[in-house]
Design an enzyme around this catalytic site. Structure first.
Site, PDB file in Angstrom:
ATOM      1  N   GLN A  78       0.820  -1.210   0.000  1.00 55.72           N
ATOM      2  CA  GLN A  78       0.000   0.000   0.000  1.00 55.72           C
ATOM      3  C   GLN A  78       0.851   1.256   0.000  1.00 55.72           C
ATOM      4  O   GLN A  78       0.870   2.005  -0.966  1.00 55.72           O
ATOM      5  CB  GLN A  78      -0.962  -0.001   1.190  1.00 55.72           C
ATOM      6  CG  GLN A  78      -2.017   1.088   1.111  1.00 55.72           C
ATOM      7  CD  GLN A  78      -3.204   0.801   2.017  1.00 55.72           C
ATOM      8  OE1 GLN A  78      -3.378  -0.301   2.527  1.00 55.72           O
ATOM      9  NE2 GLN A  78      -4.035   1.801   2.211  1.00 55.72           N
ATOM     10  N   ASP A  79       1.568   1.530   1.086  1.00 57.48           N
ATOM     11  CA  ASP A  79       2.505   2.647   1.089  1.00 57.48           C
ATOM     12  C   ASP A  79       3.684   2.293   1.985  1.00 57.48           C
ATOM     13  O   ASP A  79       3.646   1.311   2.719  1.00 57.48           O
ATOM     14  CB  ASP A  79       1.836   3.974   1.482  1.00 57.48           C
ATOM     15  CG  ASP A  79       1.238   3.973   2.873  1.00 57.48           C
ATOM     16  OD1 ASP A  79       1.228   2.911   3.524  1.00 57.48           O
ATOM     17  OD2 ASP A  79       0.780   5.040   3.314  1.00 57.48           O
ATOM     18  N   PRO A  80       4.772   3.061   1.928  1.00 62.01           N
ATOM     19  CA  PRO A  80       5.984   2.696   2.671  1.00 62.01           C
ATOM     20  C   PRO A  80       5.769   2.733   4.184  1.00 62.01           C
ATOM     21  O   PRO A  80       4.865   3.396   4.695  1.00 62.01           O
ATOM     22  CB  PRO A  80       7.002   3.761   2.236  1.00 62.01           C
ATOM     23  CG  PRO A  80       6.471   4.317   0.952  1.00 62.01           C
ATOM     24  CD  PRO A  80       4.979   4.245   1.076  1.00 62.01           C
TER      25      PRO A  80
END
Length: 253
Positions: A78-80
């Site tokens: 999804q995101d870091p």
């Protein structure tokens, strides 16, 4: 982003470029107005003194580590990670020496159960990326302590284009979609051309609902073997054996 397909380095004044094979296939997307807006947004956050992860030189690390024609499998995140020192441009991966995040611990549990591979003493998945596993987050940057801070700023369109391009221009790939977010992003994938493996997210909140026991690693290799791409070596060396030349470069640290 500019005409060279470059991204603003969020931690320095330099610019970085998308890896050449990827630039040839998806670089034109970086010329779109929403990507120029994203570049301006990242620059403004830097000027405001906000810590953005990963460092600018590692924003495109997934593409640097896994050139277009070498992709065998894709894992979508999804995101870091939003903690200091964690993110280095590869989904689910952390730099050597960082504590293992809970989701990655569950990935390692499944790896051991599925293939009998013992858990490594680090969380760096760069060896997977170098062997053809594209470790792609939907959103490529985040802010310190603020999960999802850069969602809706333009990255999703670019990474959707990456997935769609792989779907159209490659054949016989394996897409490993863990959780509803990744599965929604993978709806464009043609299951007549590729294998799509779905399971709940490896987070402790959901791993027991079907991620643990999904056997995605062996199923991936079975499909790749049948389609002539060569199996992925899912083993990870101990931290001391990781390639220091690589880890001291732009990808991992």
């Amino acid at each position: 982003m500019n005409e060279q397909g470059e991204a603003i380095n969020s931690s320095a004044e330099s610019r970085i470029q998308l890896e050449s094979s990827w630039k040839a296939h998806v670089g034109n997307w970086l010329l779109r107005p929403e990507m120029r807006d994203l570049s301006s947004f990242l620059r403004a956050r830097k000027v405001a003194g906000v810590s953005v992860y990963p460092p600018g030189s590692q924003i495109f690390a997934a593409f640097e580590a896994t050139p277009f024609q070498r992709v065998k499998a894709v894992i979508l995140g999804q995101d870091p990670y939003h903690g200091q020192g964690q993110a280095h441009g590869l989904c689910f991966s952390v730099r050597p020496g960082m504590p293992l995040p809970p989701s990655l611990l569950n990935i390692y549990k499944e790896l051991e159960e599925d293939l009998g591979l013992l858990r490594p003493d680090h969380g760096c998945l760069l060896p997977w990326a170098n062997r053809g596993v594209l470790l792609l987050n939907a959103v490529l940057t985040v802010e310190d302590g603020r999960a999802g801070a850069h969602q809706g700023k333009g990255w999703e369109g670019f990474t959707d284009h990456v997935v769609d391009t792989l779907n159209r221009e490659r054949e016989g790939l394996v897409f490993m979609l863990w959780g509803s977010y990744a599965q929604a992003k993978g709806k464009v994938i043609d299951t007549r051309r590729h294998l799509v493996l779905k399971a709940p997210h490896p987070s402790p909140l959901s791993a027991h609902r079907g991620f643990l026991g999904c056997r995605h690693f062996s199923l991936c290799n079975q499909y790749l073997s049948q389609h002539g791409l060569g199996m992925v070596d899912w083993s990870l060396p101990p931290c001391i054996a990781l390639d220091g030349a690589i880890l001291n470069g732009r990808i991992a640290v």
